[in-house]
Write a protein that holds these residues in place. Structure first.
Motif, mmCIF file in Angstrom:
data_model
loop_
_atom_site.group_PDB
_atom_site.id
_atom_site.type_symbol
_atom_site.label_atom_id
_atom_site.label_comp_id
_atom_site.label_asym_id
_atom_site.label_seq_id
_atom_site.Cartn_x
_atom_site.Cartn_y
_atom_site.Cartn_z
ATOM 1 N N GLU A 19 54.952 8.543 -22.747
ATOM 2 C CA GLU A 19 55.813 7.840 -22.254
ATOM 3 C C GLU A 19 54.992 8.333 -20.548
ATOM 4 O O GLU A 19 55.266 7.212 -19.821
ATOM 5 C CB GLU A 19 56.867 7.883 -22.319
ATOM 6 C CG GLU A 19 57.394 6.758 -23.506
ATOM 7 C CD GLU A 19 59.000 7.803 -23.838
ATOM 8 O OE1 GLU A 19 59.611 6.861 -24.406
ATOM 9 O OE2 GLU A 19 59.600 8.907 -23.946
ATOM 10 N N ILE A 20 54.947 10.219 -20.527
ATOM 11 C CA ILE A 20 55.029 10.406 -19.362
ATOM 12 C C ILE A 20 53.756 9.933 -18.764
ATOM 13 O O ILE A 20 53.465 9.596 -17.610
ATOM 14 C CB ILE A 20 54.689 11.947 -19.088
ATOM 15 C CG1 ILE A 20 55.418 12.354 -19.950
ATOM 16 C CG2 ILE A 20 53.986 12.594 -18.305
ATOM 17 C CD1 ILE A 20 57.230 12.208 -18.806
ATOM 18 N N THR A 22 51.677 6.873 -20.142
ATOM 19 C CA THR A 22 51.814 6.095 -19.042
ATOM 20 C C THR A 22 52.062 5.279 -17.931
ATOM 21 O O THR A 22 52.228 4.429 -16.775
ATOM 22 C CB THR A 22 53.246 5.214 -19.898
ATOM 23 O OG1 THR A 22 52.173 4.471 -21.134
ATOM 24 C CG2 THR A 22 52.834 3.350 -19.687
ATOM 25 N N TYR A 23 53.341 6.496 -17.810
ATOM 26 C CA TYR A 23 54.583 6.509 -16.421
ATOM 27 C C TYR A 23 53.907 7.010 -15.366
ATOM 28 O O TYR A 23 53.203 6.558 -13.790
ATOM 29 C CB TYR A 23 55.592 7.325 -16.423
ATOM 30 C CG TYR A 23 56.018 7.306 -14.827
ATOM 31 C CD1 TYR A 23 56.551 6.405 -13.936
ATOM 32 C CD2 TYR A 23 56.040 8.723 -14.478
ATOM 33 C CE1 TYR A 23 57.111 6.879 -12.821
ATOM 34 C CE2 TYR A 23 56.365 8.521 -12.270
ATOM 35 C CZ TYR A 23 56.804 8.196 -12.392
ATOM 36 O OH TYR A 23 57.148 8.223 -10.934
ATOM 37 N N MET A 24 52.898 7.566 -15.024
ATOM 38 C CA MET A 24 51.986 8.258 -13.956
ATOM 39 C C MET A 24 50.476 7.801 -14.334
ATOM 40 O O MET A 24 49.974 7.749 -13.099
ATOM 41 C CB MET A 24 51.089 9.605 -14.689
ATOM 42 C CG MET A 24 51.910 10.847 -15.200
ATOM 43 S SD MET A 24 50.521 12.157 -15.998
ATOM 44 C CE MET A 24 50.233 13.042 -14.795
ATOM 45 N N HIS A 25 50.051 6.982 -15.230
ATOM 46 C CA HIS A 25 48.856 5.750 -14.440
ATOM 47 C C HIS A 25 49.266 4.421 -14.367
ATOM 48 O O HIS A 25 48.756 3.878 -13.158
ATOM 49 C CB HIS A 25 48.381 5.878 -16.164
ATOM 50 C CG HIS A 25 47.098 6.754 -15.807
ATOM 51 N ND1 HIS A 25 45.643 6.007 -15.238
ATOM 52 C CD2 HIS A 25 47.311 7.472 -16.758
ATOM 53 C CE1 HIS A 25 45.127 7.471 -16.460
ATOM 54 N NE2 HIS A 25 46.074 8.330 -16.936
ATOM 55 N N ARG A 26 50.843 4.621 -14.517
ATOM 56 C CA ARG A 26 51.521 3.252 -14.584
ATOM 57 C C ARG A 26 52.754 3.172 -13.336
ATOM 58 O O ARG A 26 53.680 2.825 -14.396
ATOM 59 C CB ARG A 26 51.087 1.580 -15.205
ATOM 60 C CG ARG A 26 49.715 0.736 -15.431
ATOM 61 C CD ARG A 26 49.641 0.474 -16.287
ATOM 62 N NE ARG A 26 50.089 -0.759 -15.696
ATOM 63 C CZ ARG A 26 50.365 -1.740 -16.004
ATOM 64 N NH1 ARG A 26 50.268 -2.151 -17.691
ATOM 65 N NH2 ARG A 26 50.824 -2.673 -15.024
ATOM 66 N N PRO A 27 52.804 3.924 -12.566
ATOM 67 C CA PRO A 27 54.678 4.383 -11.914
ATOM 68 C C PRO A 27 55.498 2.888 -11.265
ATOM 69 O O PRO A 27 56.355 2.917 -11.494
ATOM 70 C CB PRO A 27 54.237 5.535 -11.140
ATOM 71 C CG PRO A 27 52.910 5.055 -10.675
ATOM 72 C CD PRO A 27 51.850 4.541 -11.563
ATOM 73 N N ASP A 28 54.645 2.202 -10.856
ATOM 74 C CA ASP A 28 55.459 0.464 -10.849
ATOM 75 C C ASP A 28 55.295 -0.591 -11.864
ATOM 76 O O ASP A 28 55.586 -1.611 -11.205
ATOM 77 C CB ASP A 28 54.475 0.128 -9.203
ATOM 78 C CG ASP A 28 52.765 -0.264 -9.779
ATOM 79 O OD1 ASP A 28 52.587 0.321 -10.708
ATOM 80 O OD2 ASP A 28 52.790 -1.183 -9.258
ATOM 81 N N PRO A 214 61.063 0.309 -10.923
ATOM 82 C CA PRO A 214 60.244 1.036 -12.046
ATOM 83 C C PRO A 214 60.510 2.474 -11.818
ATOM 84 O O PRO A 214 60.168 2.919 -10.248
ATOM 85 C CB PRO A 214 58.731 0.243 -11.744
ATOM 86 C CG PRO A 214 59.008 -0.606 -11.013
ATOM 87 C CD PRO A 214 60.545 -0.650 -10.582
ATOM 88 N N GLY A 215 59.943 3.169 -12.387
ATOM 89 C CA GLY A 215 59.878 5.027 -12.535
ATOM 90 C C GLY A 215 60.297 5.956 -14.213
ATOM 91 O O GLY A 215 60.380 4.720 -14.463
ATOM 92 N N LEU A 216 60.505 6.739 -13.796
ATOM 93 C CA LEU A 216 60.955 7.717 -15.056
ATOM 94 C C LEU A 216 62.771 8.215 -14.686
ATOM 95 O O LEU A 216 62.414 8.744 -13.468
ATOM 96 C CB LEU A 216 60.148 8.368 -15.392
ATOM 97 C CG LEU A 216 60.044 9.602 -16.421
ATOM 98 C CD1 LEU A 216 59.537 8.787 -17.804
ATOM 99 C CD2 LEU A 216 59.042 10.748 -16.060
#
Length: 245
Positions: A19-20, A22-28, A214-216
């Motif tokens: 999950e981290i 994925t978020y780092m590469h597509r944070p939006d 979008p976000g974590l």
């Protein structure tokens, strides 16, 4: 890929990497919620509500008591077997440093809602790091036990209970020590379900507010504490203040 909100509730603290990444590469792309706290946010929402009375929190101790009759379904059993096999040590924060409790170090005791001493063991739940980050408390630990719940011992139905103990300083700088019990009269599944339902409402904007950007996120960053506790009360649950000895 479809920009649909993602909520995970059964992973372990050691499975955060996908999950981290994925978020780092597509944070939006979409909101991603790391919801594998105990009961998907019930513990942290209640703890941070109680922490509002503190100017500084030194110690946070969470102790969960699951009734031995509250076994859940086959998915729950599979999840616990997986977590216990992959991560027998318990992540804990001591004096500002993250450590892993193992063996004798992982053993613990806590007082249940009815005052009994309960033998417990350390559990690696992600709220240890979440609560440490949110409060800057240098000492945070999570313990869990399976046994006779306080309500069933008193002749009622089984319940699930979470003991929340905080120590630190109040708004005037004086020492403050509190104990609270978060109780749901129907066990773990309905309490988890309440958290999931409220998270889905918030993610999708079904609560009358705009959908979550979008976000974590941790669950407590999305859940409104007053709303959560109100819905908990409507189901017969409560956040009860307990005596401190």
């Amino acid at each position: 890929k479809r920009r649909v909100p993602h909520l995970s509730i059964s992973s372990g603290i050691f499975e955060i990497a996908p999950e981290i990444a994925t978020y780092m590469h597509r944070p939006d792309a979409a909101p991603i919620v790391l919801g594998y706290e105990w009961m998907a946010g019930a513990t942290t929402v209640a703890t941070l509500r109680v922490a509002e009375a503190f100017s500084r929190v030194h110690d946070i101790r969470i102790s969960a008591l699951v009734d031995e009759q509250d076994t859940g379904g086959p998915t729950v059993a599979t999840d616990f077997e997986h977590l216990n096999r992959m991560l027998p040590a318990a992540m804990t924060r001591r004096e500002g440093v993250y450590v892993w409790r193992e063996g004798e170090e992982a053993k613990a005791r806590f007082r249940a809602v009815d005052g009994r001493d309960i033998e417990a063991g350390g559990f690696s739940s992600i709220e240890v790091v979440g609560l440490a980050a949110a409060t800057d408390a240098p000492n945070v630990q999570f313990d869990m036990a399976i046994g006779l719940s306080s309500t069933r011992r008193q002749g009622g139905p089984m319940s699930t209970e979470i003991i929340i103990e905080l120590a630190g300083e109040d708004q005037k700088g004086k020492a403050l020590h509190t104990r609270h019990g978060l109780i749901h009269p129907a066990g773990t599944a309905p309490l988890t379900g309440l958290s999931v339902a409220l998270l889905l409402e918030r993610l999708l904007g079904l609560d009358g507010q705009p959908p979550t950007a979008p976000g974590l996120y941790f669950p407590y960053q999305l859940l409104n504490a007053a709303t959560y506790l109100q819905r908990l009360e409507q189901e017969g649950g409560e956040l009860r203040e307990l005596a401190v000895e």
